[in-house]
Design a protein around this motif. Structure first.
Motif, mmCIF file in Angstrom:
data_model
loop_
_atom_site.group_PDB
_atom_site.id
_atom_site.type_symbol
_atom_site.label_atom_id
_atom_site.label_comp_id
_atom_site.label_asym_id
_atom_site.label_seq_id
_atom_site.Cartn_x
_atom_site.Cartn_y
_atom_site.Cartn_z
ATOM 1 N N THR A 208 29.948 91.683 56.834
ATOM 2 C CA THR A 208 29.404 91.851 58.189
ATOM 3 C C THR A 208 29.550 90.547 58.964
ATOM 4 O OG1 THR A 208 27.780 93.414 57.336
ATOM 5 C CG2 THR A 208 27.379 92.499 59.529
ATOM 6 N N ILE A 209 30.177 90.619 60.127
ATOM 7 C CA ILE A 209 30.400 89.441 60.966
ATOM 8 C C ILE A 209 29.693 89.646 62.294
ATOM 9 C CG2 ILE A 209 32.115 87.939 62.039
ATOM 10 C CD1 ILE A 209 32.208 87.963 58.973
ATOM 11 N N ARG A 210 29.009 88.617 62.755
ATOM 12 C CA ARG A 210 28.276 88.693 64.022
ATOM 13 C C ARG A 210 29.265 88.604 65.187
ATOM 14 N NH1 ARG A 210 22.904 87.172 64.527
ATOM 15 N NH2 ARG A 210 23.133 85.856 62.673
ATOM 16 N N THR A 211 29.715 89.762 65.667
ATOM 17 C CA THR A 211 30.648 89.833 66.786
ATOM 18 C C THR A 211 30.036 90.671 67.895
ATOM 19 O OG1 THR A 211 31.746 91.837 65.998
ATOM 20 C CG2 THR A 211 32.605 89.728 65.179
ATOM 21 N N ASN A 212 30.819 90.873 68.953
ATOM 22 C CA ASN A 212 30.348 91.650 70.091
ATOM 23 C C ASN A 212 29.983 93.080 69.705
ATOM 24 O OD1 ASN A 212 32.576 89.641 70.823
ATOM 25 N ND2 ASN A 212 31.519 89.876 72.775
ATOM 26 N N ALA A 213 30.541 93.566 68.613
ATOM 27 C CA ALA A 213 30.233 94.929 68.177
ATOM 28 C C ALA A 213 28.753 95.107 67.851
ATOM 29 C CB ALA A 213 31.080 95.289 66.955
ATOM 30 N N TRP A 214 28.056 93.998 67.612
ATOM 31 C CA TRP A 214 26.638 94.056 67.252
ATOM 32 C C TRP A 214 25.727 93.718 68.425
ATOM 33 C CZ3 TRP A 214 25.089 96.089 62.746
ATOM 34 C CH2 TRP A 214 26.035 96.183 61.730
ATOM 35 N N ASP A 215 26.297 93.547 69.615
ATOM 36 C CA ASP A 215 25.472 93.229 70.785
ATOM 37 C C ASP A 215 24.392 94.299 70.975
ATOM 38 O OD1 ASP A 215 26.951 91.000 71.248
ATOM 39 O OD2 ASP A 215 28.005 91.755 73.021
ATOM 40 N N GLY A 216 23.172 93.862 71.186
ATOM 41 C CA GLY A 216 22.058 94.772 71.394
ATOM 42 C C GLY A 216 21.448 95.297 70.113
ATOM 43 N N ARG A 217 22.006 94.881 68.970
ATOM 44 C CA ARG A 217 21.487 95.344 67.684
ATOM 45 C C ARG A 217 21.092 94.166 66.802
ATOM 46 N NH1 ARG A 217 25.503 99.393 64.958
ATOM 47 N NH2 ARG A 217 27.117 97.965 65.708
ATOM 48 N N GLU A 218 20.483 93.166 67.420
ATOM 49 C CA GLU A 218 20.116 91.953 66.696
ATOM 50 C C GLU A 218 19.134 92.241 65.558
ATOM 51 O OE1 GLU A 218 20.327 92.212 69.944
ATOM 52 O OE2 GLU A 218 22.021 90.879 70.350
ATOM 53 N N ALA A 219 18.238 93.206 65.773
ATOM 54 C CA ALA A 219 17.272 93.544 64.726
ATOM 55 C C ALA A 219 17.981 94.112 63.498
ATOM 56 C CB ALA A 219 16.244 94.548 65.249
ATOM 57 N N VAL A 220 19.035 94.876 63.731
ATOM 58 C CA VAL A 220 19.806 95.425 62.614
ATOM 59 C C VAL A 220 20.494 94.301 61.852
ATOM 60 C CG1 VAL A 220 21.707 96.959 61.970
ATOM 61 C CG2 VAL A 220 20.160 97.589 63.835
ATOM 62 N N ILE A 221 21.063 93.347 62.590
ATOM 63 C CA ILE A 221 21.728 92.205 61.958
ATOM 64 C C ILE A 221 20.756 91.455 61.057
ATOM 65 C CG2 ILE A 221 22.513 89.867 62.489
ATOM 66 C CD1 ILE A 221 24.800 91.619 62.632
ATOM 67 N N SER A 225 21.182 90.995 57.052
ATOM 68 C CA SER A 225 21.263 89.658 56.457
ATOM 69 C C SER A 225 20.564 89.590 55.108
ATOM 70 C CB SER A 225 20.648 88.619 57.403
ATOM 71 O OG SER A 225 21.365 88.542 58.614
ATOM 72 N N GLU A 226 19.519 90.383 54.936
ATOM 73 C CA GLU A 226 18.757 90.358 53.695
ATOM 74 C C GLU A 226 19.547 90.905 52.510
ATOM 75 O OE1 GLU A 226 15.229 92.526 54.523
ATOM 76 O OE2 GLU A 226 14.538 91.147 56.105
ATOM 77 N N LEU A 227 20.629 91.627 52.772
ATOM 78 C CA LEU A 227 21.461 92.184 51.708
ATOM 79 C C LEU A 227 22.470 91.176 51.168
ATOM 80 C CD1 LEU A 227 22.234 95.682 53.278
ATOM 81 C CD2 LEU A 227 20.419 95.090 51.658
ATOM 82 N N TYR A 228 22.601 90.051 51.842
ATOM 83 C CA TYR A 228 23.606 89.060 51.472
ATOM 84 C C TYR A 228 22.994 87.950 50.628
ATOM 85 C CZ TYR A 228 27.107 91.200 54.427
ATOM 86 O OH TYR A 228 28.021 92.080 54.952
ATOM 87 N N PRO A 229 23.571 87.672 49.448
ATOM 88 C CA PRO A 229 23.038 86.594 48.612
ATOM 89 C C PRO A 229 22.941 85.253 49.326
ATOM 90 C CG PRO A 229 24.540 87.936 47.337
ATOM 91 C CD PRO A 229 24.628 88.435 48.753
ATOM 92 N N LEU A 230 23.835 84.982 50.252
ATOM 93 C CA LEU A 230 23.782 83.713 50.981
ATOM 94 C C LEU A 230 22.816 83.759 52.161
ATOM 95 C CD1 LEU A 230 27.474 82.453 50.909
ATOM 96 C CD2 LEU A 230 25.558 81.836 49.436
ATOM 97 N N GLY A 264 28.982 87.031 49.485
ATOM 98 C CA GLY A 264 28.596 87.479 48.158
ATOM 99 C C GLY A 264 28.168 88.926 48.063
ATOM 100 N N VAL A 265 28.321 89.708 49.137
ATOM 101 C CA VAL A 265 27.784 91.074 49.133
ATOM 102 C C VAL A 265 28.468 91.972 48.101
ATOM 103 C CG1 VAL A 265 29.297 92.081 50.901
ATOM 104 C CG2 VAL A 265 26.935 92.895 50.666
ATOM 105 N N LEU A 266 29.725 91.668 47.754
ATOM 106 C CA LEU A 266 30.433 92.509 46.800
ATOM 107 C C LEU A 266 30.051 92.229 45.349
ATOM 108 C CD1 LEU A 266 34.079 92.620 48.223
ATOM 109 C CD2 LEU A 266 32.366 94.433 48.263
ATOM 110 N N VAL A 267 29.427 91.094 45.104
ATOM 111 C CA VAL A 267 29.132 90.741 43.714
ATOM 112 C C VAL A 267 27.660 90.838 43.376
ATOM 113 C CG1 VAL A 267 31.137 89.238 43.539
ATOM 114 C CG2 VAL A 267 28.951 88.266 44.248
ATOM 115 N N SER A 268 26.824 91.175 44.333
ATOM 116 C CA SER A 268 25.401 91.196 44.063
ATOM 117 C C SER A 268 24.718 92.251 44.919
ATOM 118 C CB SER A 268 24.784 89.826 44.356
ATOM 119 O OG SER A 268 23.399 89.832 44.117
#
Length: 279
Positions: A208-221, A225-230, A264-268
């Motif tokens: 998941t990359i923070r691009t314009n496709a996520w504009d207006g969906r900051e809460a979803v981002i 983020s909690e799904l990513y080990p980093l 790290g989303v693919l390994v954890s």
């Protein structure tokens, strides 16, 4: 001497997000870059922003931009290009070669992604065909047009395809995911073909990359983020750094690989770890 002095680069889907960030990285390291996008105004705006951010000439007709084989300060130019149109693709490649005198790197970043229908049997043929045509066939058209020039690039020729973790694992989006998986296969077969011709071909699979496709969906981002080990989603610059590495001589003995840049989303799996991790 900057890492990409004298290089000429063509990037598709470069009007925003990953494409624009990648253009900025190349220009900052000395390359002359043609930003292409379906939306000409968006491409021109992105090119102007790139040039301003790195202190490059605002005038696309500056000598450093148009002199074949010139080195020194990088510069960005813009051109409209529909990767679904073979004629437009071939014209874009010809334009880059005419303007820069050569072509060393192709970055296939353009894509299409439609949301899934609630039931698979309700999927639209039109959406399916468009996602595959832009995402997979578009990369094929660009690689076909660029290959002779990349093969003549004195061993510097490289294609970097922008795939997705969707092509490696189930994150939804049937058509988009199938197209990205196909792009991984095309990467491997092109690497086998291009290697003897001095052209390396690799793929980056972003999470998941923070691009314009996520504009207006900051809460979803934030939730994602909690799904990513980093602990965060990616930024366009994270992908741009990986593209620059694979396109450079630093990766001179790397071809045919899929490089996940995914936090790290693919390994954890935090969900599974939270359920069983303390047992």
């Amino acid at each position: 001497m900057a890492r990409f002095d004298g290089y000429a680069v063509l990037i598709t889907g470069a009007g925003q997000g990953i494409g624009e960030a990648t253009a900025r990285r190349f220009v900052s390291e000395g390359a002359r870059v043609l930003l292409t996008d379906l939306d000409k105004a968006r491409a021109k705006k992105a090119a102007a922003a790139v040039n301003e951010s790195v202190g490059a000439p605002a005038d696309a007709d500056a000598p450093d931009a148009s002199s074949p084989g010139s080195t020194g300060r990088g510069v960005a130019e813009a051109l409209a290009c529909d990767v679904a149109d073979r004629t437009a693709v071939e014209a874009a490649v010809a334009h880059a070669v005419r303007r820069f005198g050569r072509l060393d790197v192709l970055v296939n970043n353009a894509y299409s992604c439609h949301p899934d229908a609630p039931l698979f049997e309700d999927e639209s043929d039109d959406d399916w065909h468009q996602d595959l045509d832009i995402t997979l066939n578009g990369a094929y058209r660009c690689a076909r047009a660029a290959m002779p020039h990349l093969a003549a690039a004195d061993g510097r020729g490289a294609i970097v395809n922008i795939g997705s973790v969707n092509g490696l694992y189930d994150f939804g989006n049937h058509a988009y995911s199938a197209a990205k998986a196909g792009l991984g296969s095309l990467t491997r077969t092109l690497a086998g073909h291009g290697g003897p011709r001095g052209v390396r071909v690799n793929l980056i699979a972003p999470g998941t990359i923070r691009t314009n496709a996520w504009d207006g969906r900051e809460a979803v981002i934030e939730r994602v983020s909690e799904l990513y080990p980093l602990g965060r989603v990616g930024e366009p610059e994270d992908i741009a750094s990986a593209v620059a590495f694979l396109a450079s001589r630093d990766a001179a003995w790397i071809t045919g690989v899929t490089l996940p840049v995914d936090g790290g989303v693919l390994v954890s799996s935090p969900v599974v770890r939270g359920t069983f991790g303390n047992e």
